[in-house]
Design a protein around this motif. Sequence first.
Motif, short mmCIF file in Angstrom:
data_model
loop_
_atom_site.label_atom_id
_atom_site.label_comp_id
_atom_site.label_asym_id
_atom_site.label_seq_id
_atom_site.Cartn_x
_atom_site.Cartn_y
_atom_site.Cartn_z
N LEU A 144 -42.03 -21.07 -112.59
CA LEU A 144 -41.58 -21.40 -113.94
C LEU A 144 -40.37 -22.33 -113.87
CD1 LEU A 144 -41.84 -17.87 -115.60
CD2 LEU A 144 -43.55 -19.71 -115.63
N GLN A 145 -40.04 -22.93 -115.00
CA GLN A 145 -38.88 -23.80 -115.12
C GLN A 145 -38.02 -23.33 -116.28
OE1 GLN A 145 -38.28 -26.42 -113.05
NE2 GLN A 145 -40.21 -26.19 -111.92
N GLY A 146 -36.72 -23.59 -116.18
CA GLY A 146 -35.86 -23.34 -117.32
C GLY A 146 -36.07 -24.41 -118.38
N ILE A 147 -36.09 -24.02 -119.65
CA ILE A 147 -36.19 -25.01 -120.71
C ILE A 147 -34.96 -25.91 -120.64
CG2 ILE A 147 -36.22 -25.37 -123.22
CD1 ILE A 147 -37.74 -22.73 -123.47
N PRO A 148 -35.15 -27.23 -120.57
CA PRO A 148 -33.99 -28.13 -120.42
C PRO A 148 -33.01 -28.00 -121.58
CG PRO A 148 -36.05 -29.30 -120.02
CD PRO A 148 -36.43 -27.97 -120.58
N GLU A 149 -31.74 -28.23 -121.26
CA GLU A 149 -30.71 -28.21 -122.30
C GLU A 149 -31.02 -29.25 -123.37
OE1 GLU A 149 -26.22 -30.00 -122.70
OE2 GLU A 149 -26.76 -29.05 -120.79
N PHE B 75 -40.26 -22.06 -119.30
CA PHE B 75 -41.56 -22.63 -119.67
C PHE B 75 -42.36 -22.97 -118.43
CE2 PHE B 75 -39.51 -26.53 -118.63
CZ PHE B 75 -40.43 -27.59 -118.66
N PHE B 76 -43.69 -23.10 -118.63
CA PHE B 76 -44.58 -23.54 -117.56
C PHE B 76 -44.95 -24.98 -117.86
CE2 PHE B 76 -48.88 -24.00 -115.69
CZ PHE B 76 -48.51 -23.84 -114.36
N PRO B 77 -44.66 -25.92 -116.95
CA PRO B 77 -44.67 -27.34 -117.32
C PRO B 77 -46.01 -28.06 -117.27
CG PRO B 77 -43.87 -27.09 -115.07
CD PRO B 77 -44.08 -25.70 -115.61
N ILE B 78 -47.03 -27.49 -116.62
CA ILE B 78 -48.27 -28.25 -116.45
C ILE B 78 -49.02 -28.30 -117.78
CG2 ILE B 78 -50.38 -28.53 -115.11
CD1 ILE B 78 -47.70 -28.74 -113.58
#
Length: 468
Positions: A221-226, A138-141
């Motif tokens: 990008l970031q990994g979707i948190p567990e 996901f893109f967090p902003i």
Amino acid sequence: MVQATDLPRNETGIAAALGVLKQRFGEKFQTGESIREQHGHTTTWIRNQKPDAVVFPQSSAEAAEIVRVCAEHKVPVIGFGTGTSLEGHVNAPAGGVCVDLSEMNEILAVNAEDLDCVVQPGVTREQLNTYLRDQGLFFPIDPGANASLGGMTATRASGTNAVRYGTMKDNVLALEVVTPKGEVIRTATRAKKSSAGYDLTRLMVGSEGTLGLITEITLKLQGIPEAMSSARVSFDSINDACQAVMMTIQYGIPVARIELLDELSVRAVNAYSKLDLPEAPLLLLEFHGSEASVAEQAELFGGIAEEFGGTGFEWTSSAEERNKLWQARHDAYWASVNLRPGAKGISTDVCVPISRLAECVTAAQDKLDEMGFIAPIVGHVGDGNFHTLPLIDMDNPSEVAKADEFVGWLNDLAIDMGGTCTGEHGIGQGKKPYLVKELGGAVDMMVAIKQAIDPDNIMNPGKIVPSA
């Protein structure tokens, strides 16, 4: 409406450029009154200044061609994404051509292994996150509005997740930009770090279209948190809530979001979103990580909240409950304007060091009460950023003048506290009077950069720097 200064128009050049662009772009070139007014749109109280034409490029080459034509005839070029900016960024004070980039909306590449992607500027943040979801990314902003990523880059946007993931300046790796000459340049590569020359990427991020048109963006990008959990807790006062925020940050608890709603905002949200939150200053939080870590973070914060008199502390990992709370937070603007039907909400945007946050928010609340405004307060308080929303009768000149006085007072207060007149909305037209007070001689350097890159001042004139 608050007046915006008109700049001299190049009538001969505008007529010539419009003739060339009409012939070249056909139906992608529009001059209708309503579409021009829409593209001078500003979601705040600054007077609409519409462009002379709107063009819809579908590629970087077309965007560059538009700029070359305008450069030849010394005609202003104003970039446009979704029109959600708040400080008159898309107004055309000297007329000219609006370049609507909404049809450049392709996701060009996703490099999952490298945690980055390449997108065109018309891609919106919701569109990107929908596309990424199946890949676990996901893109967090998240500025709240479903803004275009080009516009978010141009205004250095941030929002509710900034306390953990930073702002756009921290999440843009590289850009493709059309210069004021109509040349296409790249500012960097996909490498996660570089020492290769001037940091042109950071120069363009936040430049609000005054140095070029952004036509491609490479994003982290970031990994979707567990696991994710949300929490809420009420306080007796704004000061107690802000003190809890400061302690949370100092303890190093890696909160993803920490949002403040004052009692008036809570009342509005309850009515609009059909909630039953206690009508008292409220903190909403979100924690990201493993199942164990989000539980630990929530427990640690609960202890801090209790120390400052927090009551009704609850946390949940239920996606349904989390989404309900955060949707209510994102709808706070619409909820708030319902407190005074027919009024317009004027969103302020200051940011101060965390150590001054409680003092600044409390002073703002007292000033609003003194001036007799209905004005809810919300904030991304984990990084010291908050917004007041005076609800104004725009047909009442004395009320408009009083609101303008308050906005100026608040900007000055934040600057005097070592903060900024804008944490995320940008300068545009509305904040120009405060930039020199905040940055002093640094503004002269901005002017020099603007004049060097755009000597004919065709790129979004009238924005940011005083002489533009």
